[in-house]
Write an enzyme that holds these catalytic residues in place. Structure first.
Site, short mmCIF file in Angstrom:
data_model
loop_
_atom_site.label_atom_id
_atom_site.label_comp_id
_atom_site.label_asym_id
_atom_site.label_seq_id
_atom_site.Cartn_x
_atom_site.Cartn_y
_atom_site.Cartn_z
N LYS A 164 -0.17 0.72 -5.70
CA LYS A 164 -0.84 1.10 -4.72
C LYS A 164 -1.73 2.64 -5.11
O LYS A 164 -2.95 2.83 -4.95
CB LYS A 164 -0.09 1.29 -3.36
CG LYS A 164 -0.58 2.03 -2.54
CD LYS A 164 0.66 2.45 -1.33
CE LYS A 164 1.11 3.57 -2.08
NZ LYS A 164 0.20 5.56 -0.93
N ASN A 165 -1.18 3.92 -5.79
CA ASN A 165 -2.33 4.98 -5.81
C ASN A 165 -3.20 4.61 -6.88
O ASN A 165 -3.73 5.76 -6.85
CB ASN A 165 -0.37 5.96 -6.57
CG ASN A 165 0.37 6.46 -5.45
OD1 ASN A 165 0.14 5.96 -3.75
ND2 ASN A 165 1.35 6.37 -5.71
N ASP B 7 7.96 10.31 -5.70
CA ASP B 7 7.99 8.82 -5.54
C ASP B 7 9.24 7.64 -5.49
O ASP B 7 9.25 7.12 -4.74
CB ASP B 7 6.84 8.53 -5.44
CG ASP B 7 5.50 9.32 -4.19
OD1 ASP B 7 5.75 9.94 -3.53
OD2 ASP B 7 4.42 8.14 -4.47
N ARG C 26 2.72 -0.16 4.26
CA ARG C 26 1.50 1.02 3.21
C ARG C 26 2.11 0.43 1.59
O ARG C 26 0.75 1.29 1.15
CB ARG C 26 1.78 2.37 3.61
CG ARG C 26 1.44 2.73 4.80
CD ARG C 26 1.58 3.88 5.65
NE ARG C 26 0.67 4.64 4.49
CZ ARG C 26 1.43 5.65 4.13
NH1 ARG C 26 1.66 6.09 4.71
NH2 ARG C 26 0.10 6.31 2.84
N ARG D 261 0.69 19.39 1.99
CA ARG D 261 -0.34 18.55 0.75
C ARG D 261 -1.95 19.00 1.32
O ARG D 261 -3.14 18.24 1.34
CB ARG D 261 -0.50 17.28 0.70
CG ARG D 261 1.11 17.05 0.37
CD ARG D 261 1.12 15.40 -0.09
NE ARG D 261 1.30 14.76 0.68
CZ ARG D 261 1.27 13.35 0.47
NH1 ARG D 261 1.40 13.20 -1.35
NH2 ARG D 261 1.23 12.15 1.17
N CYS E 279 0.92 11.23 5.97
CA CYS E 279 2.00 11.52 5.81
C CYS E 279 2.46 12.42 6.49
O CYS E 279 2.48 13.47 6.94
CB CYS E 279 1.94 11.75 3.99
SG CYS E 279 3.44 11.98 3.80
#
Length: 424
Positions: free
Chosen positions: A22-23, A309, A401, A123, A118
């Site tokens: 995903k990232n 993560d 997600r 961030r 998020c």
């Protein structure tokens, strides 16, 4: 909204296919804005965040189509009819800020909303903006938007020295620098596999990049980039998540497509806890060794360290480990919100600032719990595999997600898991 119900029980056995990252995909998709020729991504995951990025690119004039059972993304930005990334889309996902660098490099100007999406910390995007300033851009923050303008003749090469490692800022600066005049050097750059994957995609498009995978990346700007086809790298976070499942529930699972090099620090920690990890051409096979899982200490760090993560999922494993574990979260604040939910299931966890002390208990009990973010949601599902009775995980829209077909993948190896519609 849906819930996922997990009934703890027997061991797991079988194989789980690991999707594209995903990232990585969310970073690769904005790269289409750098060229007027098509960019095709294979092994693309089917996730809500990918749909959000698709919506954002289409709002800028890009064409995006899913091919081959949804695993191929075909994109074209031969005509861009917009330079403004609106709040209504950007607020859903922080990765939306990654359109800023490509738009600024190709168009010479961009207006992008400050992102949302998020609940695990502020961030800030300051490092992104400092990188663009080093390339000569003029920046103005007003009304919740970044207004960016390149100097006459386009962005120019510069030295970007990040005060701390930032994956997103490295990605944004890397894309922008491909079309800048002259040489750009990114110092203290992120080294994640997703950064390397982006560099390889950009190189396939004609970019001149060296040093990817190290803390210093050098980019020699070119006049234009062309089209390419690129395979999205394996999702190391999904990989690590499913590697933990047989350690929590018992049994043996092979994660198809897994590579130890993506998760060396993680593999070392779970082996210290009692896992046996075997690598083959097929992927990574994981099972418990003899005896119970043992407590280990974990400190999250940028790659090649232990991934933030995977911290929530690792905590789920350590809830029933023999002894006391300490988890230190050094990347994001507010990332222990899953701890109170695990406590509802009988875990013994004390959180103080960026540290969580997990005192192993003999068993967890099923309970109704709420997902607070993407990785927390799957940690609760993993905990449910080890719990006596039934665990109901609410707010699983977070899960969509970042994980595709969770129920199918876990039930395929023997988990008692189902997804249901919530009342109301």
């Amino acid at each position: 909204m849906d819930s996922i119900i997990v009934t703890g029980g027997g061991p797991l056995s079988g194989t789980i296919p690991i999707a594209g990252a995903k990232n990585a995909c969310l970073t690769l998709m904005p790269a289409t804005l750098l060229s007027d020729e098509p960019l095709t991504l294979t092994n693309a995951p089917r996730l809500s965040d990918i749909r959000t990025m698709t919506q954002l690119l289409e709002s800028l004039g890009a064409e995006v189509a899913r091919l081959s059972d949804g695993l191929v993304l075909s994109m074209s930005s031969h005509i861009l009819n917009g330079e403004r990334a609106d709040y209504d889309i950007v607020r859903k996902m922080r990765a939306s800020i990654l359109v800023l660098g490509p738009l600024l490099a190709r168009q010479g100007h961009a207006v992008v909303s400050l992102p949302g999406g998020c609940a695990i910390g502020a961030r800030p995007v300051d490092l992104h903006l400092k990188a663009f300033e080093a390339m000569g851009a003029e920046l103005d923050l007003r009304d919740g938007y970044v207004h960016a303008k390149a100097p006459a003749g386009g962005l120019r090469g510069g030295i970007v020295d990040f005060p701390f490692v930032s994956v997103g800022a490295t990605e944004n600066a890397l894309m922008a620098a491909t079309l800048a005049r002259g040489t750009t050097v990114l110092k203290n750059a992120a080294q994640e596999p997703e950064i390397v994957d982006l560099a390889h995609c950009l190189q396939a498009m004609g970019a001149q990049i060296s040093g990817e995978g190290t803390d210093t990346i050098e980019i020699q700007g070119v006049d234009r980039l062309h089209g390419a086809t690129h395979r999205v790298v394996t999702d190391r976070i999904e990989l690590g998540t499913y590697m933990l499942a047989p350690l929590i529930a018992g049994g043996e699972v092979t994660c198809i497509g897994g590579k130890r090099s993506l998760l060396e620090a993680f593999c070392v920690r779970i082996e210290e806890a009692g896992a046996i990890v075997t690598e083959s051409a097929e992927g990574l096979t994981v099972r418990r060794g003899n005896g119970p899982i043992k407590a280990v200490n974990v400190e999250t760090e940028p790659f090649p360290g232990f991934p933030t993560d995977l911290q929530a999922q690792m905590m789920a494993l350590l809830c029933t480990a023999e002894g006391t574990s300490v988890l230190e979260e050094k990347i994001f604040e507010n990332r222990f919100m899953h701890a109170p939910e695990l406590t509802r299931m009988g875990a013994n966890i004390e959180v103080q600032g960026g540290h969580a002390k997990v005192m192993g208990v003999s068993k967890l009990r099923g309970a109704p719990v709420m997902a607070t973010d993407l990785r927390a949601s799957v940690s609760l599902i993993l905990a449910g595999l080890a719990a006596e009775g039934e665990t109901t995980v609410g707010r699983v829209y977070h899960l969509d997600r970042g994980y595709e077909h969770v129920v199918a993948k876990l039930s395929g190896v023997g988990a008692n898991i189902r997804r249901v519609k919530e009342d109301g």
